[in-house]
Design an enzyme around this catalytic site. Structure first.
Site, PDB file in Angstrom:
ATOM      1  N   GLY B  41      52.228  24.036   5.321  1.00 57.79           N
ATOM      2  CA  GLY B  41      51.886  22.659   5.653  1.00 57.79           C
ATOM      3  C   GLY B  41      52.342  22.351   7.066  1.00 57.79           C
ATOM      4  O   GLY B  41      53.376  22.841   7.516  1.00 57.79           O
ATOM      5  N   GLY B  43      52.027  18.965   8.511  1.00 60.92           N
ATOM      6  CA  GLY B  43      52.027  17.533   8.796  1.00 60.92           C
ATOM      7  C   GLY B  43      53.306  17.192   9.539  1.00 60.92           C
ATOM      8  O   GLY B  43      53.907  18.072  10.180  1.00 60.92           O
ATOM      9  N   HIS B 267      48.487   1.129  -2.771  1.00 60.98           N
ATOM     10  CA  HIS B 267      48.573   0.311  -1.563  1.00 60.98           C
ATOM     11  C   HIS B 267      47.702  -0.930  -1.715  1.00 60.98           C
ATOM     12  O   HIS B 267      46.550  -0.834  -2.101  1.00 60.98           O
ATOM     13  CB  HIS B 267      48.108   1.131  -0.360  1.00 60.98           C
ATOM     14  CG  HIS B 267      48.518   0.526   0.939  1.00 60.98           C
ATOM     15  ND1 HIS B 267      47.947  -0.620   1.418  1.00 60.98           N
ATOM     16  CD2 HIS B 267      49.440   0.902   1.840  1.00 60.98           C
ATOM     17  CE1 HIS B 267      48.516  -0.915   2.580  1.00 60.98           C
ATOM     18  NE2 HIS B 267      49.421  -0.014   2.852  1.00 60.98           N
ATOM     19  N   ARG B 332      54.789  -3.277  -1.482  1.00 59.12           N
ATOM     20  CA  ARG B 332      53.441  -2.863  -1.848  1.00 59.12           C
ATOM     21  C   ARG B 332      53.146  -2.957  -3.339  1.00 59.12           C
ATOM     22  O   ARG B 332      52.083  -3.415  -3.732  1.00 59.12           O
ATOM     23  CB  ARG B 332      53.237  -1.423  -1.396  1.00 59.12           C
ATOM     24  CG  ARG B 332      53.210  -1.324   0.100  1.00 59.12           C
ATOM     25  CD  ARG B 332      53.122   0.104   0.565  1.00 59.12           C
ATOM     26  NE  ARG B 332      52.926   0.093   2.005  1.00 59.12           N
ATOM     27  CZ  ARG B 332      52.892   1.182   2.758  1.00 59.12           C
ATOM     28  NH1 ARG B 332      53.044   2.362   2.200  1.00 59.12           N
ATOM     29  NH2 ARG B 332      52.701   1.078   4.046  1.00 59.12           N
ATOM     30  N   ARG B 437      57.802   3.331  -2.214  1.00 64.27           N
ATOM     31  CA  ARG B 437      58.139   3.552  -0.817  1.00 64.27           C
ATOM     32  C   ARG B 437      57.795   2.318   0.002  1.00 64.27           C
ATOM     33  O   ARG B 437      56.734   1.719  -0.172  1.00 64.27           O
ATOM     34  CB  ARG B 437      57.361   4.742  -0.276  1.00 64.27           C
ATOM     35  CG  ARG B 437      57.616   5.022   1.184  1.00 64.27           C
ATOM     36  CD  ARG B 437      56.868   6.240   1.663  1.00 64.27           C
ATOM     37  NE  ARG B 437      55.428   6.089   1.625  1.00 64.27           N
ATOM     38  CZ  ARG B 437      54.732   5.366   2.510  1.00 64.27           C
ATOM     39  NH1 ARG B 437      55.346   4.739   3.494  1.00 64.27           N
ATOM     40  NH2 ARG B 437      53.425   5.295   2.410  1.00 64.27           N
TER      41      ARG B 437
END
Lengths: 257, 640, 270
Positions: B41, B43, B267, B332, B437
């Site tokens: 990965g 990212g 979200h 959220r 989060r």
């Protein structure tokens, strides 16, 4: 890498070469045009000017060589860049050709460039080497006697009474053929069109162009090219239209005619 | 049964990380080059880890399934990154960021990890600025901040609406630098399909070269997974289409515990679904909630009317009404559930009735259209492209969508999983966000893990490994793992069934969204646990994967990923069913306060649930790690 | 007022480039795409077509895509001759079927350029961009070594301009659109982004020379200042950055010749 290698090997370097030689060549054609426009004055002017250039001797050759080098470099860089561009585009072309905003002038640079090059060679053959139109070539015409003094920047460079080549007559006689004149006009038109992209492109390549004044630059380029074309047009145009006639009264006959 | 030892160092919370760094073992510079580390990965977490470890002197191999590391989905994060810099002089501090994150996570994260995150947050900003990340600035040339959900201070650094992009490109540039220097070996279009465990330790991976189809073995002294979240288990989400859980799922099947999979973040500000063909939901950054006001009509009958025709008095700015202190900036999960609630009441807007308005008319009146354009122009453009509507002229329609998964592979304080030698960073691990989060915290965590945690903690493990002791790729474990991958690939191609892979992904997504989405019930989850295994059977019997294994075959790639999603979806539902409480991104209708808020059960569920694979068709084992809060008291989250 | 599903569904014909591999010859194949919702994205339309192909036993069209929100730079179709298709400032994934009409013939090709070989169908290999980045598209700043972020103020106009350049998504549309397959816009964007910031000054000359030379070596063409690149750019990055890079390159070239260098380059971080 040394600066010469930068200019000759890298993509940007060769473009800078195109731009810089382009600037020199534009300078040359402006000077050339301004000199030639003296044709609308008394023959003393153009003929005196021609004589002055001849008198420069080795300096003239330095200048000629300089221009020649620029032409060669300009053409060389254009050719090399174009060949690379073709290779970079790849073997498989897009099935649908699509142009977003590239101007016609920018897309015709190769074609206009080639025609202009051909024109330059013909032009030299015509008025410099005398192979295109031998009978009207300056060296085959009767000499011209300067009636007054020719000055450059106030300095007398050709005295009155000097026997000089009759360039004035050569140009007018040369342009009396409508075919030749038309070729001149078309070629100069294409050159102006070439310059339209060339000037803008030169500013971009040298890093002086930005969207903030791109509109202004375009207008300047347009006005310059239009003016360049117009003033060039006036010479053969005036001859063909009969507005500009051979003035040297003493010249009556052309040898061999 | 796996041993879950958190390895949280003793001592006062604020000193733990400093002390730990001083205490853990180091690898001397001459020895570092003898260790090979695999990073899967690229990212934020993966790129930053790979380049940082390479800079330390380790030999690093980086694997990405994308054609370039710059494509990783961190790139799509819009809003910003939190850091306790207190540049705004508004009372921010490491402790406050720590506290906000713990509280935002509904007291389900590990205290020490979160405190460390808050501590290194300030270094991240320094690091990114040094790399040339063009953060927004004030006229004086200093860094600008904006506020974000779940916080009462302005601590979010941003680069227009493309903060994730800029941070990723910063990390990518560091990765490219190390690749150019030869200290990182980059393998693009290489998908990890199995973890190789030798002698109980992670010592390599099996990858498939997606272009040539070649199956390759790679051995290393340690393996780092930074492969992101599993939100695509819902099919429709704000994730990239390629985002997948295959790496972590295959690691799970090799013994790594998967913690808290049910914590999924929905979200609140996404563009609503428009049709069956939909492949992706697009997020409108939460930062929009700074200046946009969320409302629905007070009356059901008005929901079909043009928004402009509904007078002010007939509008229900429900977040401002229900949560006056935080208003439109409440966390959220709370904002998402509130949207669901008003839509369930029939007051939702748009043709589907699944949408609420996000209105900028006040902001435009107050700040002028140009200021609004400067702040959110690109988001408004995105909205216009997708819906053909102008948010300058009429309110946006938004609806919640799956956006982030807080769960992930279980890791200790050193970010090492229960399989020694296997480290997990970023969204792929579970540690920092608890059950929910906060906005602008994902970028923070990814970079914290990669730049400032793993470079220290991996040494503690490697110092215990003899240099040069990594197994050869000819070891039987590698052979067996490769066989496993090959047989799965050929099996897919041999089924030649009736339905494309996407068919099963869509069906899985519907089950998950309906039964394990914003609001979950025991009955629903039990139904899901019947439906998903049935779907799995059907998938393996009737999926159609055309093409061959010897070249680029996107159907084949997708088949493997969907197969894993189906299994992971089942585990997710199982986790949701067993967690008999509501917290953050996990809402069980049975467990709510009378006002509809989450009702946690700290007594019974104040722990991490880390699931351990027990073999095919076996019910996985639910291990727990107790969450010991030393410095913060677990209390009811209150944003009112 | 709602844009959702208010207009009628329609059908188009796709003329898609199919190519089994880099070395195999490619050709166009026509497919009917029926009953399309105008609110569908172009890639969603390809998804639907691919599912139909799969059910018919054909191999689906390989196309690159990922985030589907115009930021990852993966998607890369040339549609009716224009990289990313009709529309300004969008990537292929941000193209919606409402841009087309009933009965349209839509030609879909890969991003073509010698430096971007076709991998399969519409998927190309753009790793050349990574190689350019490796040559110098960075500011060397090891983790842990950074000074306090606010130590060096950056004037807002510079930061904003750097951000304009930094929005590049590395999709390669500039190369695909350029008549000469030049990568100047891509390189210029990175050179300008880093060169505009005070942090980027130490490596500024080295960066522009290394990136430009790597670009040349990878077989990209030469800029002829036609600005097709910036017109096709999904982030509408200005070709002003190309002028800026030309200037930077020239200055760096001259400086590299005349700059006095230390006789010893040792002692630095290795």
């Amino acid at each position: 890498m040394n600066p010469i290698a930068f200019l000759f090997r890298s993509s940007i370097g060769r473009k800078v070469l195109m731009a810089v030689t382009g600037v020199v060549l534009i300078g040359f054609i402006i000077g050339h045009l301004v000199g030639n426009l003296q044709i609308f004055q008394h023959p003393d002017h153009l003929n005196g000017y021609a004589q002055f250039l001849h008198q420069l001797g080795p300096l003239l050759w330095v200048a000629r060589l300089g221009v020649l080098v620029c032409v060669v470099l300009h053409v060389w860089a254009a050719t090399v860049l174009t060949l690379e561009n073709r290779a970079a585009r790849g073997a498989e072309a897009y099935a649908v050709a699509h142009t977003l905003r590239a101007t016609l002038s920018s897309r015709m640079m190769r074609q206009t460039g080639v025609v202009v090059l051909a024109f330059v060679i013909y032009h030299l053959a015509h008025f410099t080497w005398g192979v295109a139109d031998r009978s009207h070539f300056k060296e085959n015409l009767a000499h011209y006697t300067m009636q007054s003094e020719y000055r450059v920047a106030g300095f007398p460079v050709v005295k009155a009474g000097t026997e000089v080549l009759d360039v004035h007559s050569m140009v007018i006689l040369g342009f009396q053929s409508p075919v030749v004149s038309l070729f001149y006009i078309v070629a100069v038109g294409l050159l102006s069109f070439h310059l339209l992209h060339g000037i803008e492109s030169m500013f971009q390549t040298l890093g002086w162009r930005s969207e903030r004044w791109a509109g202004g630059l375009r207008k300047i380029a347009l006005v310059f090219c239009a003016a360049y074309f117009f003033f060039n047009l006036t010479i053969p145009g005036s001859v063909v239209a009969g507005r500009l006639k051979q003035q040297s009264a003493h010249l009556v006959a052309v040898p061999g005619r | 049964m796996a041993t879950l030892e958190s390895k949280v160092p003793p001592g006062p919370l604020a000193d733990k990380w400093r002390k730990h760094k001083a205490d853990i073992k180091l690898v001397n510079p001459a020895n570092k080059r003898k260790y090979e580390i695999i990073v899967v990965g690229a990212g934020l977490a993966g790129s930053s880890a790979a380049s940082s470890l390479a800079d330390l002197g380790y030999k690093v191999k980086s694997f990405v399934f994308h054609d370039s590391p710059r494509r990783a989905h961190s790139i799509a994060a819009q809003g910003g990154i939190n850091a306790a810099k207190n540049y705004q002089n508004d009372g921010d501090s490491v402790h406050r960021l720590f506290y906000d994150t713990i509280k935002g996570g509904d007291y389900r994260s590990r205290e020490a990890n979160v405190h460390r995150l808050a501590e290194v947050s300030v270094n991240i900003i320094d690091q990114c600025v040094a790399q040339g990340v063009p953060f927004a600035r004030e006229y004086g040339g200093l860094l600008a901040n904006r506020s974000f959900g779940g916080a009462q201070v302005s601590r979010t650094f941003y680069a227009r609406g493309q903060t994730g992009q800029q941070l990723l490109l910063g990390a990518y540039s560091a990765l490219m630098r190390t690749v150019g220097q030869g200290t990182v070996e980059l393998h693009t279009q290489s998908e990890m399909l199995d973890l190789v465990v030798v002698g109980g330790q992670a010592k390599g991976i099996i990858v498939r070269d997606l272009v040539t189809g070649a199956i390759e073995r790679h051995a290393a002294d340690a393996v780092i997974l930074a492969t992101g979240g599993y939100g695509n288990v819902f099919n429709l989400s704000t994730y990239a289409r390629g985002s997948n859980a295959t790496a972590i799922w295959r690691a799970y099947k090799r013994g790594a515990c998967l913690a808290n999979p049910c914590y999924t973040q929905i979200h609140p500000t996404c563009i609503p679904v428009s049709g069956e063909y939909q492949s992706k939901l697009t997020l409108m950054s939460e930062s929009l909630r700074n200046d946009g006001r969320i409302w629905v009509p007070k009356k059901k009958e008005d929901s079909g009317k043009a928004p402009g025709s509904i007078p002010e008095g007939e509008r229900d700015y429900y977040l401002e009404r229900m949560y006056p202190a935080f208003g439109n900036l409440c966390p959220r999960d709370i904002a998402s559930r509130a949207a669901k609630r008003v839509c369930d009441e029939g007051r939702g807007v748009g043709t589907s009735g699944l949408g609420v308005y996000l209105d900028f008319s006040d902001a435009i009146n107050r700040l002028g259209e140009n200021s609004v354009r400067e702040r959110y122009g690109n988001l408004f453009d995105i909205y216009h492209e997708i819906t053909a509507e102008s948010a300058y002229q009429q309110p946006m329609r938004i609806f919640p969508a799956v956006h982030y998964t807080m769960g992930g592979l279980w890791v200790d304080y050193n970010l090492m999983s229960n399989v020694p030698g296997l480290f997990v960073l970023g969204e792929a691990n579970f540690s920092d966000h608890g059950a929910n989060r906060l906005g602008a915290s994902a970028l923070m965590q990814g970079l914290a893990d990669g730049y400032f945690v793993i470079p220290y903690t991996i040494g503690d493990y490697l110092a215990g490994q003899k240099p040069g002791s990594r197994p050869s790729v000819d070891a039987p474990e590698f052979k067996a793992a490769e066989e496993n991958v090959r047989s799965m690939t050929s099996h897919f191609l041999g089924i030649k069934g009736k339905q494309p892979v996407s068919h099963f992904h869509k069906r899985l997504g519907k089950i998950m969204w309906e039964l394990c989405g914003m609001a979950r019930t025991k009955a629903g989850l039990e139904r899901a646990l019947r439906e998903i295994p049935a779907l799995r059977e059907e998938f393996w019997a009737s999926v159609n994967v055309p093409g061959s294994a010897a070249d680029l075959n996107q159907s084949l790639e997708q088949a493997g990923r969907v197969a894993d999603f189906i299994e992971l979806g089942e585990l997710l539902c199982r986790d949701a069913l067993t967690r008999e409480e509501s917290c953050g991104g996990h809402f069980r209708e049975e467990h709510q306060h009378p006002d509809g808020e989450c009702k946690r059960d700290d007594e019974k569920f104040g722990h991490v649930a880390a699931w351990e694979y027990q073999g095919k068709d076996q019910v996985p084992l639910r291990n727990t790690e107790a969450l010991n809060y030393e410095s913060v008291k677990m209390s009811v989250r209150n944003y009112k | 007022m709602s844009a959702a599903t208010t207009t009628k569904n329609f059908s188009v014909t796709l003329r898609v480039w199919r190519q089994a591999g880099t070395k195999q010859a490619g050709r166009f194949v026509e497919y009917a795409a029926k009953d399309l919702d105008p609110n569908m994205s172009f890639l969603e339309m390809l998804d639907v077509v691919n599912d139909e192909l799969t059910l018919k036993g054909d191999e689906p069209i390989a196309f690159a895509h990922d985030c589907r929100e115009g930021i990852c730079g993966t998607c890369s179709c040339t549609i009716n001759g224009k990289p990313h298709g009709p529309g300004k400032g969008i990537a292929t994934c941000q193209l919606y079927m409402r841009s087309f009409r009933e009965g349209d013939l839509i030609t879909v090709e890969p991003f073509r350029a010698e430096a971007f070989p076709v991998v399969k169908d519409l998927v190309t290999d753009r790793s050349a961009f990574d190689k350019i980045q490796q040559a110098g598209g960075f500011i060397t700043a090891r983790a842990g070594s950074a000074p306090e972020a606010n130590a060096a103020p950056v004037p807002k106009p510079d930061a904003d301009l750097a951000m304009d350049a930094a929005t590049c998504i590395g999709c390669g549309a500039c190369v695909a659109a350029c008549k000469n397959a030049s990568a100047m816009l891509f390189v210029a964007a990175k050179v300008s982004h880093l060169g505009l910031l005070p942090q980027g000054q130490a490596e500024r000359d080295r960066r522009v020379l290394a990136m430009a030379h790597t670009m040349d070596e990878l077989g990209f063409g030469n800029c002829t200042n036609q600005y097709e690149c910036s017109a096709a750019c999904p982030k509408l990055i200005s070709h002003d950055f190309i002028a800026r890079m030309n200037r930077d390159y020239l200055t760096a070239s001259v400086r590299s010749v005349f700059k006095v260098e230390s006789a010893s380059s040792g002692g630095g971080a290795g």
